[in-house]
Design a protein around this motif. Structure first.
Motif, PDB file in Angstrom:
ATOM      1  N   ILE A  44       0.862  -1.179   0.000  1.00 19.85           N
ATOM      2  CA  ILE A  44       0.000   0.000   0.000  1.00 19.85           C
ATOM      3  C   ILE A  44       0.898   1.228   0.000  1.00 19.85           C
ATOM      4  O   ILE A  44       1.871   1.295   0.758  1.00 19.85           O
ATOM      5  CB  ILE A  44      -0.904   0.034   1.249  1.00 19.85           C
ATOM      6  CG1 ILE A  44      -1.797  -1.206   1.292  1.00 19.85           C
ATOM      7  CG2 ILE A  44      -1.751   1.296   1.271  1.00 19.85           C
ATOM      8  CD1 ILE A  44      -2.594  -1.314   2.578  1.00 19.85           C
ATOM      9  N   ARG A  45       0.583   2.183  -0.828  1.00 22.16           N
ATOM     10  CA  ARG A  45       1.338   3.432  -0.841  1.00 22.16           C
ATOM     11  C   ARG A  45       0.694   4.437   0.115  1.00 22.16           C
ATOM     12  O   ARG A  45      -0.523   4.632   0.097  1.00 22.16           O
ATOM     13  CB  ARG A  45       1.407   4.010  -2.252  1.00 22.16           C
ATOM     14  CG  ARG A  45       2.325   3.223  -3.179  1.00 22.16           C
ATOM     15  CD  ARG A  45       2.564   3.946  -4.481  1.00 22.16           C
ATOM     16  NE  ARG A  45       3.560   3.257  -5.293  1.00 22.16           N
ATOM     17  CZ  ARG A  45       4.055   3.727  -6.436  1.00 22.16           C
ATOM     18  NH1 ARG A  45       3.635   4.894  -6.907  1.00 22.16           N
ATOM     19  NH2 ARG A  45       4.963   3.044  -7.103  1.00 22.16           N
ATOM     20  N   VAL A  46       1.534   5.066   0.918  1.00 22.66           N
ATOM     21  CA  VAL A  46       1.074   6.043   1.901  1.00 22.66           C
ATOM     22  C   VAL A  46       1.734   7.380   1.578  1.00 22.66           C
ATOM     23  O   VAL A  46       2.961   7.460   1.460  1.00 22.66           O
ATOM     24  CB  VAL A  46       1.435   5.612   3.336  1.00 22.66           C
ATOM     25  CG1 VAL A  46       0.897   6.618   4.345  1.00 22.66           C
ATOM     26  CG2 VAL A  46       0.895   4.222   3.628  1.00 22.66           C
ATOM     27  N   PHE A  47       0.924   8.418   1.433  1.00 19.84           N
ATOM     28  CA  PHE A  47       1.423   9.739   1.072  1.00 19.84           C
ATOM     29  C   PHE A  47       1.434  10.618   2.327  1.00 19.84           C
ATOM     30  O   PHE A  47       0.382  10.912   2.903  1.00 19.84           O
ATOM     31  CB  PHE A  47       0.539  10.366  -0.004  1.00 19.84           C
ATOM     32  CG  PHE A  47       0.536   9.608  -1.308  1.00 19.84           C
ATOM     33  CD1 PHE A  47       1.296  10.052  -2.381  1.00 19.84           C
ATOM     34  CD2 PHE A  47      -0.211   8.444  -1.451  1.00 19.84           C
ATOM     35  CE1 PHE A  47       1.302   9.358  -3.579  1.00 19.84           C
ATOM     36  CE2 PHE A  47      -0.212   7.743  -2.643  1.00 19.84           C
ATOM     37  CZ  PHE A  47       0.551   8.197  -3.714  1.00 19.84           C
ATOM     38  N   LEU A  48       2.621  11.041   2.731  1.00 15.20           N
ATOM     39  CA  LEU A  48       2.781  11.841   3.942  1.00 15.20           C
ATOM     40  C   LEU A  48       3.391  13.198   3.603  1.00 15.20           C
ATOM     41  O   LEU A  48       4.205  13.309   2.680  1.00 15.20           O
ATOM     42  CB  LEU A  48       3.687  11.121   4.948  1.00 15.20           C
ATOM     43  CG  LEU A  48       3.202   9.764   5.459  1.00 15.20           C
ATOM     44  CD1 LEU A  48       4.255   9.147   6.370  1.00 15.20           C
ATOM     45  CD2 LEU A  48       1.875   9.894   6.195  1.00 15.20           C
ATOM     46  N   PRO A  49       3.029  14.243   4.347  1.00 13.74           N
ATOM     47  CA  PRO A  49       3.603  15.570   4.090  1.00 13.74           C
ATOM     48  C   PRO A  49       5.084  15.607   4.460  1.00 13.74           C
ATOM     49  O   PRO A  49       5.573  14.769   5.216  1.00 13.74           O
ATOM     50  CB  PRO A  49       2.782  16.485   5.007  1.00 13.74           C
ATOM     51  CG  PRO A  49       2.312  15.593   6.107  1.00 13.74           C
ATOM     52  CD  PRO A  49       2.073  14.254   5.474  1.00 13.74           C
ATOM     53  N   HIS A  50       5.777  16.602   3.929  1.00 15.66           N
ATOM     54  CA  HIS A  50       7.194  16.783   4.245  1.00 15.66           C
ATOM     55  C   HIS A  50       7.331  17.413   5.633  1.00 15.66           C
ATOM     56  O   HIS A  50       7.867  18.511   5.792  1.00 15.66           O
ATOM     57  CB  HIS A  50       7.870  17.661   3.189  1.00 15.66           C
ATOM     58  CG  HIS A  50       8.067  16.974   1.877  1.00 15.66           C
ATOM     59  ND1 HIS A  50       9.216  16.294   1.553  1.00 15.66           N
ATOM     60  CD2 HIS A  50       7.236  16.845   0.808  1.00 15.66           C
ATOM     61  CE1 HIS A  50       9.107  15.785   0.333  1.00 15.66           C
ATOM     62  NE2 HIS A  50       7.913  16.105  -0.142  1.00 15.66           N
ATOM     63  N   ASN A  51       6.837  16.708   6.615  1.00 15.39           N
ATOM     64  CA  ASN A  51       6.880  17.152   8.005  1.00 15.39           C
ATOM     65  C   ASN A  51       7.653  16.093   8.785  1.00 15.39           C
ATOM     66  O   ASN A  51       7.183  14.959   8.926  1.00 15.39           O
ATOM     67  CB  ASN A  51       5.453  17.298   8.550  1.00 15.39           C
ATOM     68  CG  ASN A  51       5.405  17.817   9.977  1.00 15.39           C
ATOM     69  OD1 ASN A  51       6.167  17.393  10.831  1.00 15.39           O
ATOM     70  ND2 ASN A  51       4.477  18.730  10.238  1.00 15.39           N
ATOM     71  N   ASP A  73      10.195  11.846  -6.974  1.00 22.56           N
ATOM     72  CA  ASP A  73      10.352  13.297  -6.886  1.00 22.56           C
ATOM     73  C   ASP A  73       8.973  13.944  -6.763  1.00 22.56           C
ATOM     74  O   ASP A  73       8.260  14.130  -7.744  1.00 22.56           O
ATOM     75  CB  ASP A  73      11.084  13.817  -8.124  1.00 22.56           C
ATOM     76  CG  ASP A  73      11.415  15.307  -8.003  1.00 22.56           C
ATOM     77  OD1 ASP A  73      11.299  15.837  -6.884  1.00 22.56           O
ATOM     78  OD2 ASP A  73      11.778  15.915  -9.021  1.00 22.56           O
ATOM     79  N   ASP A  74       8.579  14.246  -5.529  1.00 22.87           N
ATOM     80  CA  ASP A  74       7.268  14.833  -5.263  1.00 22.87           C
ATOM     81  C   ASP A  74       7.454  15.948  -4.245  1.00 22.87           C
ATOM     82  O   ASP A  74       7.865  15.713  -3.113  1.00 22.87           O
ATOM     83  CB  ASP A  74       6.307  13.765  -4.723  1.00 22.87           C
ATOM     84  CG  ASP A  74       4.862  14.249  -4.688  1.00 22.87           C
ATOM     85  OD1 ASP A  74       4.635  15.399  -4.266  1.00 22.87           O
ATOM     86  OD2 ASP A  74       3.970  13.481  -5.080  1.00 22.87           O
ATOM     87  N   ASP A  75       7.161  17.179  -4.648  1.00 23.50           N
ATOM     88  CA  ASP A  75       7.361  18.328  -3.763  1.00 23.50           C
ATOM     89  C   ASP A  75       6.336  18.384  -2.639  1.00 23.50           C
ATOM     90  O   ASP A  75       6.555  19.050  -1.632  1.00 23.50           O
ATOM     91  CB  ASP A  75       7.293  19.631  -4.572  1.00 23.50           C
ATOM     92  CG  ASP A  75       8.449  19.759  -5.556  1.00 23.50           C
ATOM     93  OD1 ASP A  75       9.504  19.153  -5.286  1.00 23.50           O
ATOM     94  OD2 ASP A  75       8.280  20.444  -6.584  1.00 23.50           O
ATOM     95  N   GLU A  76       5.213  17.694  -2.811  1.00 25.06           N
ATOM     96  CA  GLU A  76       4.130  17.797  -1.832  1.00 25.06           C
ATOM     97  C   GLU A  76       4.141  16.658  -0.818  1.00 25.06           C
ATOM     98  O   GLU A  76       3.827  16.859   0.348  1.00 25.06           O
ATOM     99  CB  GLU A  76       2.784  17.821  -2.549  1.00 25.06           C
ATOM    100  CG  GLU A  76       1.610  18.131  -1.637  1.00 25.06           C
ATOM    101  CD  GLU A  76       0.318  18.317  -2.407  1.00 25.06           C
ATOM    102  OE1 GLU A  76      -0.709  18.605  -1.769  1.00 25.06           O
ATOM    103  OE2 GLU A  76       0.347  18.175  -3.656  1.00 25.06           O
ATOM    104  N   TYR A  77       4.522  15.453  -1.255  1.00 27.30           N
ATOM    105  CA  TYR A  77       4.426  14.293  -0.372  1.00 27.30           C
ATOM    106  C   TYR A  77       5.703  13.456  -0.391  1.00 27.30           C
ATOM    107  O   TYR A  77       6.440  13.428  -1.382  1.00 27.30           O
ATOM    108  CB  TYR A  77       3.260  13.382  -0.791  1.00 27.30           C
ATOM    109  CG  TYR A  77       1.906  14.034  -0.727  1.00 27.30           C
ATOM    110  CD1 TYR A  77       1.288  14.279   0.494  1.00 27.30           C
ATOM    111  CD2 TYR A  77       1.240  14.401  -1.900  1.00 27.30           C
ATOM    112  CE1 TYR A  77       0.038  14.877   0.555  1.00 27.30           C
ATOM    113  CE2 TYR A  77      -0.013  14.998  -1.845  1.00 27.30           C
ATOM    114  CZ  TYR A  77      -0.604  15.235  -0.612  1.00 27.30           C
ATOM    115  OH  TYR A  77      -1.831  15.827  -0.551  1.00 27.30           O
TER     116      TYR A  77
END
Length: 325
Positions: A245-252, A272-276
């Motif tokens: 499963i792919r999980v998208f997390l913020p750059h936090n 390469d994803d600037d948001e996640y």
């Protein structure tokens, strides 16, 4: 004595001849500065975070009036009428309307006890595991969590001053920009924390070492923290093309460090994803993943948590991790 629940973790308080205590570390001494506390006083502390005004005795045997208040997992004094003849080590000023009070304690790498207090929101306390990182980095994560948490719950947060207490003099100097971390990763974390703190009217950091103690537990947590990311959006993807499963997390860093500490087998994809940041988790952990999001996003103490999911997730984490060795 009737069952009294801990103000921090909502588990029943226990007692012996000298104190009341909880497994989370909350402790209330039955005799405090010459005052014998009753179960009624304990109930006030656990339900309201403070007692009525009581009469105590200082080390010089001089009586003084104060309220006993909860601060983290201990109690301290709050003075309503400027009566400050008590023990200097236990003085505690009542909350001001324009402040947010944060306490970050780390006695073991990767783990912090975080307390957040404001008159505008419920008192918050959690022990948070950020995985394999230094105490300084974990303290930085705690401040990031506190800043985001306050922004979520306090509408006029930009008019508030955040007063931070830490048990590391070195880290307090980082936050106050008096010294700079040597390694680049810690520098990044501190800079990220500065950005979070910059939205408040002001902030200050104070080194208060007297409360430092070794935290329980280790670098691998079997429990998911509760309500630390109420603002977090759940974004997952499973196209049933593979077993992940792919999980998208913020750059936090606080979010992805805690996620990685909870799911040891999660793999960061080089996308390469600037948001996640995109992680892959074995599909066998889908139930545990749902529970993690429910726990960290929760804004209520009445959340319906499947305890079996937490246990199953921990066991599967360990099993899958061993298979990958």
């Amino acid at each position: 004595m009737d069952v009294i629940l801990c103000i921090n973790c909502k588990k029943p308080m226990k007692g012996d001849d000298k104190k009341w205590y909880c497994s989370c570390g909350m402790t209330v001494w039955k005799v405090t500065s010459g005052k014998l506390l009753s179960p009624a006083h304990l109930k006030q502390l656990m339900e309201h975070g403070q007692t009525e005004e009581l009469i105590f005795k200082s080390k010089k045997n001089k009586p003084f009036k104060a309220r006993l208040v909860v601060n983290g997992t201990r109690t301290e004094f709050a003075y309503d009428n400027g009566d400050e003849d008590g023990d200097e080590s236990t003085k505690y000023m009542a909350l001001d309307r324009k402040e947010i009070r944060v306490r970050v304690e780390s006695g073991q790498p990767g783990i912090v006890d975080l307390t957040i207090e404001s008159i505008d929101m419920p008192r918050f306390f959690q022990k948070i595991n950020f995985g394999l990182c230094s105490t300084r980095e974990a303290e930085c994560m705690g401040i990031i969590v506190a800043a985001d948490y306050a922004k979520f719950y306090i509408p006029d947060y930009m008019e508030k001053t955040m007063r931070i207490q830490v048990n590391s003099e070195e880290f307090s100097n980082y936050i106050l920009r008096e010294t700079k971390p040597r390694d680049k990763e810690t520098q990044y974390f501190v800079n990220f924390a500065w950005e979070k703190l910059g939205v408040f009217r002001a902030f200050e950091a104070v080194y208060t070492p007297k409360r430092r103690r070794k935290n329980e537990g280790g670098n691998v947590s079997r429990k998911f923290p509760f309500g630390i990311f109420p603002w977090l959006e759940k974004i997952t993807e499973n196209q049933h093309l593979d077993e992940n499963i792919r999980v998208f997390l913020p750059h936090n860093p606080a979010v992805y460090r805690q996620f990685k500490a909870s799911f040891h087998t999660a793999q960061l994809l080089e996308v390469d994803d600037d948001e996640y940041l995109i992680y892959e988790v074995p599909i066998a952990l889908e139930k545990a993943l749902d529970t993690w999001f429910s726990m960290v996003k929760s804004t209520t103490l009445n959340i319906n948590i499947n305890e079996n999911s937490i246990g199953e997730g921990s066991k599967l984490n360990e099993k899958i991790g061993e298979e990958n060795l």
